[in-house]
Design a protein around this motif. Sequence first.
Motif, PDB file in Angstrom:
ATOM      1  N   THR A  56      -0.713 -24.683  19.733  1.00 22.76           N
ATOM      2  CA  THR A  56      -1.005 -24.056  18.450  1.00 22.76           C
ATOM      3  C   THR A  56      -0.349 -24.825  17.315  1.00 22.76           C
ATOM      4  O   THR A  56       0.836 -25.171  17.399  1.00 22.76           O
ATOM      5  CB  THR A  56      -0.489 -22.605  18.417  1.00 22.76           C
ATOM      6  N   ALA A  66      -4.149 -29.632  16.325  1.00 14.18           N
ATOM      7  CA  ALA A  66      -3.728 -29.166  17.645  1.00 14.18           C
ATOM      8  C   ALA A  66      -4.533 -29.921  18.699  1.00 14.18           C
ATOM      9  O   ALA A  66      -5.762 -29.930  18.644  1.00 14.18           O
ATOM     10  CB  ALA A  66      -3.934 -27.661  17.784  1.00 14.18           C
ATOM     11  N   ASN A 109      -1.015 -23.117  26.233  1.00 14.62           N
ATOM     12  CA  ASN A 109      -1.591 -22.995  24.900  1.00 14.62           C
ATOM     13  C   ASN A 109      -0.953 -24.007  23.952  1.00 14.62           C
ATOM     14  O   ASN A 109       0.239 -24.304  24.056  1.00 14.62           O
ATOM     15  CB  ASN A 109      -1.378 -21.587  24.345  1.00 14.62           C
ATOM     16  N   TYR A 132      -5.474 -24.198  19.431  1.00 12.53           N
ATOM     17  CA  TYR A 132      -5.765 -23.480  18.192  1.00 12.53           C
ATOM     18  C   TYR A 132      -5.104 -24.163  17.004  1.00 12.53           C
ATOM     19  O   TYR A 132      -3.893 -24.385  16.990  1.00 12.53           O
ATOM     20  CB  TYR A 132      -5.269 -22.043  18.308  1.00 12.53           C
ATOM     21  N   SER A 133      -5.923 -24.503  16.016  1.00 11.18           N
ATOM     22  CA  SER A 133      -5.442 -25.081  14.768  1.00 11.18           C
ATOM     23  C   SER A 133      -5.841 -24.169  13.616  1.00 11.18           C
ATOM     24  O   SER A 133      -7.019 -23.812  13.494  1.00 11.18           O
ATOM     25  CB  SER A 133      -6.023 -26.486  14.570  1.00 11.18           C
ATOM     26  N   ASP A 158      -0.100 -24.453  12.951  1.00 13.23           N
ATOM     27  CA  ASP A 158      -0.391 -23.490  11.889  1.00 13.23           C
ATOM     28  C   ASP A 158       0.252 -23.953  10.583  1.00 13.23           C
ATOM     29  O   ASP A 158       1.454 -24.229  10.541  1.00 13.23           O
ATOM     30  CB  ASP A 158       0.153 -22.112  12.275  1.00 13.23           C
ATOM     31  N   PHE A 162       3.887 -25.293  20.290  1.00 14.74           N
ATOM     32  CA  PHE A 162       3.489 -24.709  19.010  1.00 14.74           C
ATOM     33  C   PHE A 162       4.311 -25.323  17.877  1.00 14.74           C
ATOM     34  O   PHE A 162       5.480 -25.671  18.040  1.00 14.74           O
ATOM     35  CB  PHE A 162       3.650 -23.185  19.017  1.00 14.74           C
TER      36      PHE A 162
END
Length: 412
Positions: free
Chosen positions: A89, A110, A87, A138-139, A91, A42
């Motif tokens: 990520t 991502a 995962n 997830y982006s 952000d 992340f």
Amino acid sequence: MRRLVKSLIAGTSIAILTSAAATSQTYDSVIVSDQVQTGDIFSGQTLNVVEITEATTAVTTATGAAFNGSADGVTLDVRANQNLQANVTADTRLDAAVSSGAVTALSTTATGVTSESNIYGGTLSGVYNQQTGPGRIYSHSHVEAPGADVGDVTASTQAIGASQGFGASSSAVGARVNQTNQADVVADGGGTYGYVDGAATFVGAATGTNVTSSGGYGSAERYIINQTNAAAMTQASQFTAHGNAYLSTTSATATGDNIHLYNEGGLLDVTSDQHNQAYVRAQTGASAYQFGSAASIAYGVGNSFLAGNLGSETVIDAVQLNDGGGVEVVADFTGAEGYDASANATAIGNAATGYVCSDCDGRLVATSQQVNNADVGASTSVTVSGYARSATGVATAVGNTATYYVSRPSAH
């Protein structure tokens, strides 16, 4: 003379083979790379600004595993295996009170696993295996500036499950690519400004599996590609709201499986099998109280295939199967007063395109099989509560589309 450089840093393996001088010696080199990532990856950042006069820039990237194996002037064989069970990520958030500057540029990416191989004046052969999931790629990007102004703003949000790229120059490539994505791939972004003096471009893209190539200067390419997007969801969305925007574009593209191959040379030969099982959704919602030109554009496709050669021969054997959750695309725009407002939504189950150059005495041999077992829907809405010069809406839904042609290259 030759040099082999290898490094392993934070899940990234890079192998580059170069030839310092042209000699009569033949270089036969082999790269074997295995990567497994089980911990979450992340990255994130927040920019809080009051008044910026020139530029605001943010780049946020998160990648599960990355590999690069390339060669210059030699023969190279690659065996690359990538497995992500976590995962990923990325952000980015921007809060502006008065101004974010004459130029604002935000980039958020991502990626589950990514691999790249380039060959210059040599021969590349390889087998590439990529697997992602279960998990989520997830982006996310958001701008919160309802009372601020900006000159030009570009915000890009991208999420990819598995990606393989090839580049060739005066070379020959023969490769097999196997990709399976079981991770949900989501790209979500947007923002709000009080006043946009120039162009506001908010772009989102989500892709389950992806293979691209670019060959030039007489290269020849041959690929066998198998793609399976077995996730629950592949989704791209963008939502924007501006008080006053001179030029505004809000767009989102969602693709289950993607193949995009281009060559300028003797032969482009591809055998492919694409199977999308995910629910594919692309959605844009845009609004501006006052606007010059405002566009809301959404595009979604289960399987996408393109193979084009500005050379003598293109050979295609393509199979596409789209089933599962279906393809849904929505594009909306709302404004009070301005000039040109538009919303465009395109949804496709399977799309295939192949071409060859007629000026090169081109020959095209194509075998295509497309099966769509899922619902495909597109919808748009345009609302102007006051006055405008034009309001345009386009909604297109297609189960299967295939286009193959022989034509002259366009002039540049």
